[in-house]
Write an enzyme that holds these catalytic residues in place. Structure first.
Site, PDB file in Angstrom:
ATOM      1  CB  SER A  10      24.305  -0.820 -18.620  1.00  0.00           C
ATOM      2  OG  SER A  10      24.399  -0.446 -19.976  1.00  0.00           O
ATOM      3  CB  SER A 136      19.412  -9.762 -35.543  1.00  0.00           C
ATOM      4  OG  SER A 136      19.686  -9.273 -36.816  1.00  0.00           O
ATOM      5  CE1 TYR A 150      23.234  -1.763 -34.885  1.00  0.00           C
ATOM      6  CE2 TYR A 150      21.475  -1.666 -36.519  1.00  0.00           C
ATOM      7  CZ  TYR A 150      21.910  -1.956 -35.241  1.00  0.00           C
ATOM      8  OH  TYR A 150      21.013  -2.445 -34.314  1.00  0.00           O
ATOM      9  CB  SER A 153      27.719  -5.487 -37.569  1.00  0.00           C
ATOM     10  OG  SER A 153      26.592  -4.780 -37.061  1.00  0.00           O
ATOM     11  CE  LYS A 154      22.550  -5.511 -34.321  1.00  0.00           C
ATOM     12  NZ  LYS A 154      22.643  -6.191 -33.010  1.00  0.00           N
ATOM     13  CG  PHE A 183      11.622  -0.850 -30.418  1.00  0.00           C
ATOM     14  CD1 PHE A 183      10.376  -0.873 -29.823  1.00  0.00           C
ATOM     15  CD2 PHE A 183      11.850  -1.643 -31.529  1.00  0.00           C
ATOM     16  CE1 PHE A 183       9.359  -1.692 -30.319  1.00  0.00           C
ATOM     17  CE2 PHE A 183      10.841  -2.462 -32.039  1.00  0.00           C
ATOM     18  CZ  PHE A 183       9.608  -2.488 -31.426  1.00  0.00           C
TER      19      PHE A 183
HETATM   20  P1  NAP Z   1      21.279   0.573 -25.663  1.00  0.00           P
HETATM   21  O1  NAP Z   1      20.265   1.101 -24.715  1.00  0.00           O
HETATM   22  O2  NAP Z   1      22.356   1.483 -26.137  1.00  0.00           O
HETATM   23  O3  NAP Z   1      21.924  -0.739 -25.021  1.00  0.00           O
HETATM   24  C1  NAP Z   1      23.059  -1.336 -25.557  1.00  0.00           C
HETATM   25  C2  NAP Z   1      23.697  -2.162 -24.478  1.00  0.00           C
HETATM   26  O4  NAP Z   1      24.846  -2.835 -25.022  1.00  0.00           O
HETATM   27  C3  NAP Z   1      24.198  -1.338 -23.300  1.00  0.00           C
HETATM   28  O5  NAP Z   1      23.960  -2.046 -22.114  1.00  0.00           O
HETATM   29  C4  NAP Z   1      25.694  -1.241 -23.565  1.00  0.00           C
HETATM   30  O6  NAP Z   1      26.473  -1.083 -22.385  1.00  0.00           O
HETATM   31  C5  NAP Z   1      25.919  -2.633 -24.114  1.00  0.00           C
HETATM   32  N1  NAP Z   1      27.228  -2.795 -24.714  1.00  0.00           N
HETATM   33  C6  NAP Z   1      27.815  -2.076 -25.709  1.00  0.00           C
HETATM   34  N2  NAP Z   1      29.059  -2.535 -25.924  1.00  0.00           N
HETATM   35  C7  NAP Z   1      29.258  -3.567 -25.047  1.00  0.00           C
HETATM   36  C8  NAP Z   1      30.340  -4.433 -24.764  1.00  0.00           C
HETATM   37  N3  NAP Z   1      31.499  -4.334 -25.413  1.00  0.00           N
HETATM   38  N4  NAP Z   1      30.176  -5.381 -23.813  1.00  0.00           N
HETATM   39  C9  NAP Z   1      29.009  -5.501 -23.126  1.00  0.00           C
HETATM   40  N5  NAP Z   1      27.965  -4.675 -23.319  1.00  0.00           N
HETATM   41  C10 NAP Z   1      28.097  -3.730 -24.274  1.00  0.00           C
HETATM   42  O7  NAP Z   1      20.588   0.055 -26.995  1.00  0.00           O
HETATM   43  P2  NAP Z   1      19.489  -1.076 -27.294  1.00  0.00           P
HETATM   44  O8  NAP Z   1      18.657  -0.506 -28.369  1.00  0.00           O
HETATM   45  O9  NAP Z   1      18.866  -1.577 -26.072  1.00  0.00           O
HETATM   46  O10 NAP Z   1      20.409  -2.187 -27.959  1.00  0.00           O
HETATM   47  C11 NAP Z   1      20.364  -3.554 -27.606  1.00  0.00           C
HETATM   48  C12 NAP Z   1      20.468  -4.388 -28.881  1.00  0.00           C
HETATM   49  O11 NAP Z   1      19.343  -4.145 -29.704  1.00  0.00           O
HETATM   50  C13 NAP Z   1      21.700  -4.077 -29.739  1.00  0.00           C
HETATM   51  O12 NAP Z   1      22.259  -5.292 -30.204  1.00  0.00           O
HETATM   52  C14 NAP Z   1      21.122  -3.291 -30.902  1.00  0.00           C
HETATM   53  O13 NAP Z   1      21.896  -3.424 -32.068  1.00  0.00           O
HETATM   54  C15 NAP Z   1      19.759  -3.946 -31.039  1.00  0.00           C
HETATM   55  N6  NAP Z   1      18.736  -3.186 -31.755  1.00  0.00           N
HETATM   56  C16 NAP Z   1      18.278  -1.982 -31.267  1.00  0.00           C
HETATM   57  C17 NAP Z   1      17.257  -1.318 -31.958  1.00  0.00           C
HETATM   58  C18 NAP Z   1      16.648  -0.028 -31.466  1.00  0.00           C
HETATM   59  O14 NAP Z   1      15.919   0.628 -32.220  1.00  0.00           O
HETATM   60  N7  NAP Z   1      16.880   0.381 -30.235  1.00  0.00           N
HETATM   61  C19 NAP Z   1      16.740  -1.862 -33.134  1.00  0.00           C
HETATM   62  C20 NAP Z   1      17.242  -3.067 -33.595  1.00  0.00           C
HETATM   63  C21 NAP Z   1      18.222  -3.723 -32.888  1.00  0.00           C
HETATM   64  P3  NAP Z   1      27.199   0.293 -21.946  1.00  0.00           P
HETATM   65  O15 NAP Z   1      26.205   1.019 -21.085  1.00  0.00           O
HETATM   66  O16 NAP Z   1      28.388  -0.174 -21.179  1.00  0.00           O
HETATM   67  O17 NAP Z   1      27.561   1.035 -23.180  1.00  0.00           O
END
Ligand code: NAP
Length: 279
Positions: A10, A136, A150, A153-154, A183
């Site tokens: 999403s 991760s 957090y 969990s990772k 990011f």
């Molecule tokens: P984001 O824009 O908040 O996207 C997170 C996504 O996960 C959204 O689509 C959200 O959907 C979905 N989600 C949450 N709970 C869910 C569930 N129960 N079932 C299905 N989908 C669910 O953040 P993002 O940064 O792109 O995160 C993606 C991944 O990257 C995550 O695993 C995060 O830990 C990892 N990550 C992010 C960063 C960073 O700096 N951004 C760094 C390291 C790792 P909804 O719209 O329904 O909430």
């Protein structure tokens, strides 16, 4: 061309990865909890004639996971690539995080991934092929203050993925980890904060100082362009020289590089010095 299932499409990395894989010619099942958030993907699909299917999938719900996997298998016959991207952020002191709050983070970031993997593996084993890419974090390699739950969990996701890579390799299945630094996505806005944590907390000032200190890192604490992560996921999946781990971002490269070179004490001292954070 591959059939690719991605969770959490999403927003953020998931949405961009869905577009990137599809633009490379793959058939993408872009899954999300609420498919009404998939309008941009549908528009891009229609405008560019991409093969993108929206799919409802909540990683915390057994029935939802099993229905989604059945739908992909029923339509495409296989899942060549599974990208476990869905995740939630969390920020706050460990002492002030209650069990239900910590469990919520693990329920998505660890058990959610486990649930989807368990549902997909029988199909991948049957085909004797498949790639599982788990998103991760640098926080799966080091434990930053105020991101402890957090990071836990990772770390759990990293350990499970590493073990799984041995277990499924004999069945022709590959497991890999993508480890982004910071990011620009929605995660900063939607991250969970413990309900007991407020301005009066004994940790509040320290937390503020730590956040400030991050701006003194050579990367300036800047968050990178999320498109880089989407591209890294694609490149990692299609790497001709497969590895288990793929870091993304200058901050991740720098901090993980130090972590690998130094012992625990030297690493801690270097980070404290860089951040001028001696408490
Ligand atoms: P984001 O824009 O908040 O996207 C997170 C996504 O996960 C959204 O689509 C959200 O959907 C979905 N989600 C949450 N709970 C869910 C569930 N129960 N079932 C299905 N989908 C669910 O953040 P993002 O940064 O792109 O995160 C993606 C991944 O990257 C995550 O695993 C995060 O830990 C990892 N990550 C992010 C960063 C960073 O700096 N951004 C760094 C390291 C790792 P909804 O719209 O329904 O909430």
């Amino acid at each position: 061309m591959a059939t690719v299932l991605i969770t959490g499409c999403s927003s953020g990395f998931g949405k961009l990865a869905a577009l990137h894989f599809a633009r490379k010619g793959d058939t993408v099942y872009a899954s999300m909890r609420n498919t009404s958030k998939g309008k941009e993907l549908e528009e891009a699909r229609d405008a560019e004639s991409l093969k993108i299917e929206l799919l409802e999938l909540d990683v915390t719900d057994d029935a939802s996971v099993s229905a989604a996997i059945s739908k992909v298998i029923g339509e495409a016959g296989q899942i060549d690539v599974l990208v476990n991207n869905a995740g939630i952020g969390a920020h706050g002191p460990i002492e002030e995080t209650d069990d239900d709050e910590a469990k919520e983070i693990f329920e998505t970031n660890f058990f959610g991934v486990l649930r989807v993997i368990r549902a997909a593996l029988p199909h991948m084993r049957e085909k004797k092929a498949g790639t599982i890419a788990n998103v991760s974090s640098l926080a799966g390699r080091v434990g930053p203050p105020f991101d402890g739950i957090y990071a836990a969990s990772k770390f759990a996701l990293e350990a499970m993925s590493e073990a799984l890579s041995y277990e499924v390799h004999p069945f022709g299945i590959r497991v890999l980890l993508v480890e982004p630094g910071g990011f620009e996505t929605n995660i900063g806005d939607t991250r969970r904060v413990p309900r007991r944590y407020n301005e009066g907390s004994p940790y509040a000032e320290l937390d503020q100082r730590f956040t400030q200190a991050l701006t003194r890192l050579p990367t300036g604490g800047e968050r990178g362009d999320a498109q880089l992560v989407a591209e890294k996921i694609y490149d990692a999946v299609n790497d001709k020289e497969p590895k288990l781990r793929y870091l993304v971002g200058q901050d991740a490269e720098m901090i993980d590089g130090l972590r690998r070179q130094l012992d625990d004490e030297q690493f801690e001292k270097t980070i404290r010095q860089a951040l001028d954070f001696w408490d």
